[in-house]
Write an enzyme that holds these catalytic residues in place. Structure first.
Site, PDB file in Angstrom:
ATOM      1  N   ASN A 151       5.988 -10.459 -48.781  1.00  0.00           N
ATOM      2  CA  ASN A 151       6.022  -9.220 -48.463  1.00  0.00           C
ATOM      3  C   ASN A 151       4.739  -8.258 -48.861  1.00  0.00           C
ATOM      4  OD1 ASN A 151       8.002  -9.154 -46.449  1.00  0.00           O
ATOM      5  ND2 ASN A 151       9.608  -8.935 -48.221  1.00  0.00           N
ATOM      6  N   CYS A 172      10.805 -14.192 -42.163  1.00  0.00           N
ATOM      7  CA  CYS A 172      11.629 -13.605 -42.793  1.00  0.00           C
ATOM      8  C   CYS A 172      13.352 -13.764 -42.502  1.00  0.00           C
ATOM      9  CB  CYS A 172      11.524 -11.996 -42.528  1.00  0.00           C
ATOM     10  SG  CYS A 172      12.399 -10.595 -42.885  1.00  0.00           S
ATOM     11  N   HIS A 173      14.084 -13.373 -43.459  1.00  0.00           N
ATOM     12  CA  HIS A 173      15.470 -13.936 -43.115  1.00  0.00           C
ATOM     13  C   HIS A 173      16.474 -12.688 -42.473  1.00  0.00           C
ATOM     14  CE1 HIS A 173      13.961 -15.040 -47.139  1.00  0.00           C
ATOM     15  NE2 HIS A 173      14.573 -16.037 -47.058  1.00  0.00           N
ATOM     16  N   HIS A 204      11.321  -6.297 -40.600  1.00  0.00           N
ATOM     17  CA  HIS A 204      12.320  -5.052 -41.141  1.00  0.00           C
ATOM     18  C   HIS A 204      12.800  -3.950 -40.477  1.00  0.00           C
ATOM     19  CE1 HIS A 204      11.569  -6.781 -45.587  1.00  0.00           C
ATOM     20  NE2 HIS A 204      12.279  -7.740 -44.928  1.00  0.00           N
TER      21      HIS A 204
END
Length: 447
Positions: A151, A172-173, A204
Site C-alpha cells: 500500500n 488486496c484481501h 479499499h
C-alpha cells in the site's frame, strides 16, 4: 521457474505466498529468490522456508537469499514472477511521523496507509523504490509479472503502470473477505457456492454492486439488518466495528469493501474536530494502525520462535491470490480474481488514468481486467474524490513536483474538511523535512 519475493523479511506473508506455491504442483520446483535489506529478517524467512520446503515439498524448491540494493538486480534476474511486500520506512520512523506531524495540526487518522495525508506520504516514499525495482525488471526480467501487495495500492500501481512497461497487478484481501464477513456479521446464513456478488471500484473503496443467493436479491435484507444494528448501537447499546460502512450504505445505497476504520478517513464526514462526538458514536478507532504495529512487533518476538524454530512447521493453502495467479498463467487454466489495474475502459465513469479494482481473468495471457460499465453515480462520485488525490500524488512522485504534493493534500476529503490551505501547505513542508532522505528532492520551494 523463478519466483522473486521482494520484502522477504515479512516472514508470515512469505510463508503464505511461497507455502502456497509449494502446495501447487506446477510451482513446486521453482527457484525462490528472497530479497530484503534486513539481514536478520531475511535469514529468518530463509530458515522458515527451508523447513517448510522439507516438510511439505520434499525439498523440491531451491531457496536463495539476496541482501541489499547491490544484490537487487541479481535477485530479480530471470524471474518469472515477482511478489512485492515492502514497507519503505517501516514503523519507525515513517509511520510514526505520518501520525505525529498531522496530529500537531489537529488532523487525526486511523490507518493512514491508503489515502489521507499519511497515505500520500507513504506513496511518496514508496513509489521511487518501486520504480527502481520495476526498471530493473525491465532489464533483467522483462517477461515477469509483478504481483504487488504494498500500500497505498492505487498510487503505487498507478505510478508503476504509468511510468514503466512492467506487467503488473495489485492484489488486496478486502474484496475476498467482503461478502462472507458481511453476511456473518448480520447473521444471514448462506451457501457460498450459491451466493453471487459483483464488486468494482478502487482499492479499499470498491462497491458491492450486487448480492444474490438462489436468484434472490439479498441487499434489501442486508440494509434492513444493518440499519437496525446501527440504530441500536447509536442509541447506546451493542457498539460494533462496522458502523461507518453501514451508515455509508444507508445514505449512499451500497456497501464498501474495506473496513470501517479505513473508510472513516476516506470521507469528510467522520473524524471532525467540530463534531468530536462522532468518534464515540460511530466507534472510530483513532491511531489504530499505530497500535497494530506495536502489537505486531511484540507478537513477532514470540511468533518467530514458533515459526522460524519449529521443525514440524506445516502449511495449508491460504486464500491469497498469488499462487493461483502463477498457476493460471503457467498452466493456462483460467482463474478469476479482483485486480488493481489501469482503467482501460473497465469503469466508464472513472478517469482513464485511475487505477481501478475490477474482476479480472487470469490465463497464459496474464491478468486481464473485465469491463464493468458505469458505477452507480453516487459510488463513482465518492471514488473520484479519492482518485483526485491518487492522481496528483502519482504526478508529484513521477515529476518530483512539490506543488502537486500540496494540491493532493488540499484535495484529500478528510484533510480539506479540517485544515486551511496554509495549514495544509505548512504540514506538508514539515512532513517532507521529517522524512528526510526517505524522500527525493522536489522541484519548487513551497508556497
Amino acid at each position: 521457474m523463478k519466483i522473486t519475493f521482494i520484502g522477504a523479511g515479512s516472514t508470515v506473508f512469505v510463508k503464505n505466498i511461497i507455502g502456497d506455491c509449494m502446495l501447487t504442483e506446477p510451482l513446486r520446483d521453482a527457484t525462490v529468490a528472497l530479497y530484503d535489506i534486513n539481514s536478520q529478517r531475511l535469514q529468518e524467512s530463509k530458515a522458515m522456508l527451508d523447513t517448510l520446503n522439507g516438510n511439505i515439498n520434499g525439498g523440491r524448491a531451491a531457496i536463495e537469499t539476496w541482501l541489499g540494493t547491490e544484490q537487487r538486480r541479481e535477485a530479480l534476474r530471470g524471474a518469472d514472477f515477482v511478489v512485492n511486500a515492502i514497507q519503505v520506512g517501516g514503523y519507525e520512523p515513517s509511520t510514526v511521523i505520518d501520525f505525529q506531524v498531522p496530529k500537531k495540526y489537529g488532523l487525526r487518522q486511523t490507518i493512514a496507509d491508503t489515502l489521507g495525508i499519511g497515505g500520500i506520504f507513504r506513496a511518496l516514499r514508496t513509489i521511487p523504490v518501486m520504480l527502481d525495482f520495476a526498471r530493473d525488471m525491465e532489464e533483467v526480467a522483462p517477461d515477469a509479472w509483478l504481483l504487488n501487495y504494498t500500500n497505498p495500492m492505487a498510487m503505487v500501481m498507478g505510478a508503476v503502470l504509468h511510468a514503466t512497461g512492467v506487467r503488473a497487478v495489485g492484489l488486496c484481501h478486502s474484496v475476498q473477505a467482503c461478502v462472507p464477513r458481511l453476511l456473518e456479521r448480520l447473521a444471514m446464513e448462506h451457501d457460498a457456492a450459491d451466493t453471487k456478488w459483483q464488486i468494482a471500484g478502487i482499492n479499499h473503496q470498491a462497491w458491492l454492486l450486487e448480492l444474490k443467493a438462489a436468484g434472490a436479491d439479498l441487499y434489501p435484507e442486508v440494509k434492513r439488518r444493518a440499519a437496525e444494528m446501527n440504530c441500536a448501537a447509536r442509541a447506546g447499546g451493542g457498539k460494533h466495528d462496522d458502523m461507518i460502512r453501514f451508515e455509508m450504505m444507508r445514505h449512499f445505497g451500497y456497501y464498501v469493501t474495506e473496513s470501517s476504520e479505513h473508510s472513516a478517513e476516506y470521507f469528510p464526514y467522520w473524524i471532525k474536530s467540530t463534531h468530536p462526538e462522532l468518534i464515540e458514536e460511530f466507534n472510530i478507532p483513532l491511531d489504530e494502525y499505530i497500535r497494530r504495529c506495536i502489537r505486531q512487533i511484540e507478537r513477532w518476538r514470540t511468533q518467530s520462535a514458533t515459526m522460524v524454530g519449529n521443525p514440524g512447521l506445516g502449511h495449508e493453502r491460504s486464500v491469497e491470490y498469488g499462487s493461483r495467479i502463477m498457476e493460471a498463467i503457467v498452466t493456462d487454466t483460467p482463474y478469476r480474481i479482483h485486480g488493481n489495474v489501469l482503467n482501460d475502459g473497465f469503469i466508464g465513469n472513472l478517469p482513464a488514468a485511475a487505477c481501478v479494482e475490477v474482476p479480472s481473468l487470469v490465463d497464459r495471457n496474464g491478468v486481464q481486467g473485465c469491463v464493468v460499465g458505469d458505477l452507480p453515480e453516487p459510488c463513482a462520485a465518492l471514488n473520484r474524490t479519492n482518485v483526485n488525490v491518487q492522481l496528483l500524488t502519482v504526478e508529484a512522485a513521477l515529476e518530483r513536483r512539490r506543488d502537486r504534493i500540496y494540491q493532493a493534500a488540499m484535495l484529500d476529503p478528510h484533510t480539506a474538511s479540517e485544515l486551511s490551505l496554509d495549514q495544509i501547505a505548512s504540514m506538508c513542508d514539515e512532513l517532507i523535512e521529517a522524512h528526510g532522505d526517505l524522500l527525493p528532492a522536489y522541484r519548487g520551494n513551497g508556497v
